[in-house]
Scaffold this active site. Structure first.
Site, PDB file in Angstrom:
ATOM      1  N   LYS A  69       0.803  -1.213   0.000  1.00  0.00           N
ATOM      2  CA  LYS A  69       0.000   0.000   0.000  1.00  0.00           C
ATOM      3  C   LYS A  69       0.844   1.276   0.000  1.00  0.00           C
ATOM      4  O   LYS A  69       0.354   2.340  -0.356  1.00  0.00           O
ATOM      5  CB  LYS A  69      -0.966   0.007   1.193  1.00  0.00           C
ATOM      6  CG  LYS A  69      -0.298   0.205   2.516  1.00  0.00           C
ATOM      7  CD  LYS A  69      -1.167   1.105   3.437  1.00  0.00           C
ATOM      8  CE  LYS A  69      -0.373   1.637   4.598  1.00  0.00           C
ATOM      9  NZ  LYS A  69       0.191   0.651   5.510  1.00  0.00           N
ATOM     10  N   HIS A 197       2.274  -3.676  14.437  1.00  0.00           N
ATOM     11  CA  HIS A 197       2.659  -2.647  13.478  1.00  0.00           C
ATOM     12  C   HIS A 197       2.994  -1.358  14.204  1.00  0.00           C
ATOM     13  O   HIS A 197       2.228  -0.865  15.000  1.00  0.00           O
ATOM     14  CB  HIS A 197       1.518  -2.392  12.490  1.00  0.00           C
ATOM     15  CG  HIS A 197       1.824  -1.276  11.544  1.00  0.00           C
ATOM     16  ND1 HIS A 197       2.870  -1.345  10.646  1.00  0.00           N
ATOM     17  CD2 HIS A 197       1.269  -0.055  11.378  1.00  0.00           C
ATOM     18  CE1 HIS A 197       2.929  -0.217   9.952  1.00  0.00           C
ATOM     19  NE2 HIS A 197       1.966   0.583  10.379  1.00  0.00           N
ATOM     20  N   SER A 200       6.631   3.626  10.663  1.00  0.00           N
ATOM     21  CA  SER A 200       8.057   3.896  10.545  1.00  0.00           C
ATOM     22  C   SER A 200       8.381   5.319  10.970  1.00  0.00           C
ATOM     23  O   SER A 200       9.533   5.674  11.138  1.00  0.00           O
ATOM     24  CB  SER A 200       8.520   3.653   9.120  1.00  0.00           C
ATOM     25  OG  SER A 200       7.752   4.435   8.244  1.00  0.00           O
ATOM     26  N   GLU A 246       7.435  -5.982   7.842  1.00  0.00           N
ATOM     27  CA  GLU A 246       6.691  -5.408   6.724  1.00  0.00           C
ATOM     28  C   GLU A 246       7.136  -3.974   6.486  1.00  0.00           C
ATOM     29  O   GLU A 246       6.431  -3.035   6.801  1.00  0.00           O
ATOM     30  CB  GLU A 246       5.193  -5.418   7.030  1.00  0.00           C
ATOM     31  CG  GLU A 246       4.608  -6.790   7.184  1.00  0.00           C
ATOM     32  CD  GLU A 246       3.205  -6.751   7.774  1.00  0.00           C
ATOM     33  OE1 GLU A 246       2.702  -5.651   8.101  1.00  0.00           O
ATOM     34  OE2 GLU A 246       2.616  -7.825   7.907  1.00  0.00           O
ATOM     35  N   PRO A 247       8.321  -3.806   5.939  1.00  0.00           N
ATOM     36  CA  PRO A 247       8.773  -2.440   5.699  1.00  0.00           C
ATOM     37  C   PRO A 247       8.012  -1.824   4.529  1.00  0.00           C
ATOM     38  O   PRO A 247       7.734  -2.508   3.549  1.00  0.00           O
ATOM     39  CB  PRO A 247      10.251  -2.617   5.331  1.00  0.00           C
ATOM     40  CG  PRO A 247      10.342  -3.995   4.782  1.00  0.00           C
ATOM     41  CD  PRO A 247       9.300  -4.814   5.483  1.00  0.00           C
ATOM     42  N   GLY A 248       7.668  -0.573   4.652  1.00  0.00           N
ATOM     43  CA  GLY A 248       6.958   0.102   3.561  1.00  0.00           C
ATOM     44  C   GLY A 248       7.765   1.291   3.082  1.00  0.00           C
ATOM     45  O   GLY A 248       8.566   1.194   2.153  1.00  0.00           O
ATOM     46  N   ASP A 336      -9.896  23.677   0.536  1.00  0.00           N
ATOM     47  CA  ASP A 336      -9.934  23.207   1.904  1.00  0.00           C
ATOM     48  C   ASP A 336      -8.794  23.807   2.728  1.00  0.00           C
ATOM     49  O   ASP A 336      -7.647  23.794   2.297  1.00  0.00           O
ATOM     50  CB  ASP A 336      -9.803  21.672   1.867  1.00  0.00           C
ATOM     51  CG  ASP A 336     -10.111  21.040   3.194  1.00  0.00           C
ATOM     52  OD1 ASP A 336      -9.975  21.732   4.234  1.00  0.00           O
ATOM     53  OD2 ASP A 336     -10.477  19.861   3.191  1.00  0.00           O
TER      54      ASP A 336
END
Ligand SMILES: *Cc1c(COP(=O)(O)O)cnc(C)c1O
Length: 425
Positions: A69, A197, A200, A246-248, A336
């Site tokens: 993701k 989780h 990072s 689970e590095p992103g 916005d």
């Protein structure tokens, strides 16, 4: 659903020695200045290789499953697949994307604590067995739809940024684990491990210490000197426990640079816009500038809504060293008030049409379906230095698709639009 890789038409510019990322950016700035000034990304895929080497040097026993993701753009997935790392997917469409790359089911984990039954069935059908779970309802759902699943219990972690609160959205409390394990036994579904989780962006060793002593590993390099010794204590090799992560952002953030164009400008005098600390240095008649850019939090800066974002962009046009700097704020194009990208920074005076360059933009919206219909995705141009390419070949990291997509970029990049770099293939 079809992964978009099937009809992806991307290419990777292989830079001649002497050509740099800056040259590539210059070239596309020039091109887009002539053709509507759209924002765009440049991705240096060689950075992914460097990150992987770094991982292997420091975290070798921990197998990385890249969190899709964070950035599912085709060049990124292709390189990471060639590197042989696993993939952590949070939905069926992410699983399809990596399956289309030929990734074996045992290299995919389905890591969403709240899954749709139909997507669990899809995982079962395609042999994706490892998935996460943090509550009894989910256990029952999995038992019904994927009885041979291998579950990781997702335990909650502290969120230091929000005071002493737990990260509330996902994860079970340690004290509920026994109950869940008993339920799993009754339902005859297998729990094979534990996961947690920690974003990072969290640099608090305390959070990791807590989480690891509660369970097992996570990966952030900045606190690795805390993590590795702890893993040795809690999960030594002889314990027989496999540790994965689970590095992103770790893999992709630094690889991408975003160029945006200034579409509007306002000079304001209101004191409320004064950056703190500037009161004394500023003379009363000095303007404060508000610049509006053609990309914002409803586009490529989406992650800015949830994370601290302190990047000050680089001004692309050349300006003199002694040019006066003004207090400035940077805004996205929506109406916005949340669409503020940089609250205050010092910049030379800019004009509408000037470009700003943001580094470290590789994690967030790249590759995903946009949640906002009117947001036009900036095009992505991939590149790799000749040295990185050579290293990749040398290490035997490659795939047919990758090879097909390379084209050569000479060191003197042509700046005329007809002869431009993107069509040089
Ligand atoms: C997003 C995500 C990650 C990656 O997080 P980073 O902060 O980018 O490292 C890992 N695991 C899960 C389940 C995620 O949703």
């Amino acid at each position: 659903m079809k992964g978009f890789l099937e009809d992806a038409n991307y290419s990777i510019g292989l830079l001649d020695e002497g050509a740099t990322l800056g040259d590539v950016i210059d070239n596309y700035v020039y091109e887009h200045t002539l053709t509507g000034k759209k924002a765009f990304f440049v991705g240096d895929l060689g950075k992914l290789l460097k990150k992987h080497h770094q991982w292997q040097n420091v975290m070798a026993p921990v197998k990385p499953f890249y969190a899709v993701k964070c950035n599912s753009s085709p060049g990124v997935l292709e390189i990471l697949a060639a590197l042989g790392i696993g993939f952590a997917c949070s939905s069926k469409s992410e699983m399809t994307l990596v399956q289309d790359l030929g990734i074996a089911p045992e290299n995919i984990i389905y890591t969403n604590p709240c899954k749709q039954a139909s997507q669990i069935k899809y995982a079962a059908k395609t042999g994706v067995n490892i998935m996460t779970c943090d509550n009894e309802g989910e256990l029952k759902k999995i038992a019904r739809n994927h009885p041979s699943a291998k579950l990781l219990l997702h335990i909650a972690t502290e969120d230091i940024s929000g005071a002493e609160e737990m990260n509330m959205k996902f994860g079970t409390m340690l004290k509920s684990c026994r109950h869940l394990m008993e339920c799993a036994k009754e339902l005859e579904v297998q729990i094979v491990g534990v996961k947690f989780h920690i974003s990072s962006s969290c640099k608090e060793p305390q959070v990791y210490i807590h989480a690891i002593s509660d369970a097992r590993c996570v990966f952030d390099m900045a606190v690795n000197h805390v993590i590795s010794p702890l893993l040795d204590v809690y999960f030594p090799e002889e314990s027989g426990v496999n540790v994965i992560a689970e590095p992103g952002c770790y893999y992709v953030s630094s690889a991408f640079t975003l160029a945006v164009n200034i579409i509007a400008k306002k000079a304001v005098e209101y004191d409320k816009f004064l950056p703190s600390g500037m009161e004394q240095t500023r003379s009363d008649d000095e303007p404060i500038f508000m610049y509006y850019m053609n990309d914002g939090v409803y586009g490529s800066f989406a992650s800015k809504l949830s994370e601290k974002f302190n990047t000050i962009p680089e001004v692309h046009k050349k300006y003199k060293e002694d040019e006066p700097l003004f207090a400035s704020s940077l805004w996205g194009p929506s109406c916005d008030e949340l669409d503020q990208i940089v609250g205050n920074c010092l910049l030379p005076e800019l004009s509408v049409g000037d470009w700003l360059i943001f580094d470290n933009m590789g994690s967030g919206t790249l590759g995903q379906q946009s949640a906002f219909n009117d947001f036009q995705r900036p095009p992505v141009y991939y590149m790799m230095s000749f040295n990185d390419w050579y290293e990749m070949q040398d290490a035997g990291i490659t795939s047919d698709t990758l090879m097909k997509n390379f084209f050569f970029v000479p060191s003197c990049i042509q700046l005329s639009p007809e002869d431009s770099f993107s069509t040089a293939a």
